[in-house]
Scaffold this active site. Structure first.
Site, PDB file in Angstrom:
ATOM      1  N   GLY A 192      -3.644  -7.289  -1.654  1.00 57.54           N
ATOM      2  CA  GLY A 192      -3.277  -6.501  -2.931  1.00 57.54           C
ATOM      3  C   GLY A 192      -2.137  -7.182  -3.415  1.00 57.54           C
ATOM      4  CG  ASP A 212      10.358  -6.982   2.698  1.00 60.58           C
ATOM      5  OD1 ASP A 212       9.304  -6.998   3.172  1.00 60.58           O
ATOM      6  OD2 ASP A 212      11.037  -5.865   2.503  1.00 60.58           O
ATOM      7  CG  PHE A 224      -1.891  -2.921  -2.115  1.00 62.87           C
ATOM      8  CD1 PHE A 224      -0.621  -2.786  -1.383  1.00 62.87           C
ATOM      9  CD2 PHE A 224      -1.595  -3.436  -3.514  1.00 62.87           C
ATOM     10  CE1 PHE A 224       0.528  -3.415  -1.637  1.00 62.87           C
ATOM     11  CE2 PHE A 224      -0.169  -4.011  -3.747  1.00 62.87           C
ATOM     12  CZ  PHE A 224       0.661  -4.156  -2.774  1.00 62.87           C
ATOM     13  CE1 TYR A 276       3.546   5.190   1.864  1.00 59.89           C
ATOM     14  CE2 TYR A 276       4.019   2.887   1.536  1.00 59.89           C
ATOM     15  CZ  TYR A 276       3.943   3.788   2.444  1.00 59.89           C
ATOM     16  OH  TYR A 276       4.246   3.908   3.808  1.00 59.89           O
ATOM     17  CG  ASP A 277      -0.564   0.932  -5.910  1.00 58.66           C
ATOM     18  OD1 ASP A 277       0.881   1.067  -6.215  1.00 58.66           O
ATOM     19  OD2 ASP A 277      -1.209  -0.176  -6.155  1.00 58.66           O
ATOM     20  NE  ARG A 312       4.169  -7.280  -5.019  1.00 54.55           N
ATOM     21  CZ  ARG A 312       3.997  -5.992  -4.788  1.00 54.55           C
ATOM     22  NH1 ARG A 312       2.997  -5.215  -5.492  1.00 54.55           N
ATOM     23  NH2 ARG A 312       4.386  -5.504  -3.776  1.00 54.55           N
TER      24      ARG A 312
END
Ligand code: IMP
Length: 203
Positions: free
Chosen positions: A11, A74, A157, A159-160, A190
């Site tokens: 993901g 991270d 992916f 906790y989306d 991100r």
């Protein structure tokens, strides 16, 4: 030029590939540890997202070819009503080998234990980068939102399906898993951090 992404999370890698399209269109190659036999993901025992990103970037830098860019991400979810958890433990919230579904189920359970939980939360992304000369660069970004009461949506992916971003373009209060991947990349932790890096790469 090559950019190596220190992740085996499909993901995450797909999101980077999409954000780095301006690079690939001008001949850059995006590589991952799957292009190597020798990469071992380090133990993520840092106290912060930035610490863990540095650990991952160093592991990949040690085995990637010379003269390339290396980036490690991270990231995770910090929930106000859970004192910032799952935080750096996001990938392993329900146990060391937990699936995304098991982690989401644990989050729903932990929120349900509180009578009136504070559902405000943020996704956080720390990037640690080695440039081809070995100079280190750091970027960090957040995406504010709230935790939904039930899962919704199939995109993305992690906790989306439980995270509703607070953003003027998310008019219908949809989860990250319900909005289009392009909109997720526009407003996500991100996406924001990777575009800061992209600006450096395109210089
Ligand atoms: P990492 O690979 O150790 O950085 O773990 C990140 C974990 O945080 C993932 O396994 C997900 O559970 C969660 N996470 C990070 N970014 C996202 C995202 O964009 N959407 C959903 N979950 C995410």
């Amino acid at each position: 030029m090559e950019i190596w992404i220190a992740s085996t999370n499909r993901g995450k890698v797909a999101e980077f590939e999409s954000i780095f399209e301006p690079l690939t269109k001008s001949g850059w190659k995006v590589k991952t540890p799957q292009d190597l036999d020798t990469y071992y993901a380090p133990e993520e025992n840092g106290a912060s997202f930035a610490d863990n990103a540095r650990l991952k970037a160093r592991s990949l830098r040690a085995v990637a070819p010379a003269g390339v860019w290396v980036v490690a991400d991270d990231s995770g979810l910090a929930v106000e009503g859970l004192n910032g958890l799952p935080g750096v433990h996001s990938a392993r919230y329900a146990g060391p080998k937990a699936s995304d579904g098991e982690n989401r189920a644990k989050l729903i359970k932990m929120m349900a234990l509180k009578p009136m939980p504070n559902r405000n939360a943020a996704f956080v992304c720390a990037l640690h980068v080695f440039d081809p000369q070995g100079v280190e660069h750091r970027f960090e970004a957040r995406c504010e939102g709230e935790i939904g009461k039930t899962e919704a949506g199939k995109n993305g992916f992690g906790y989306d399906a439980l995270f509703i971003p607070h953003h003027p373009e998310n008019t219908g209060k949809k989860t990250m898993a319900e909005i289009a991947p392009e909109l997720k990349n526009k407003l996500s932790h991100r996406g924001q951090a990777a575009r800061q890096l992209l600006a450096l790469l395109l210089k």
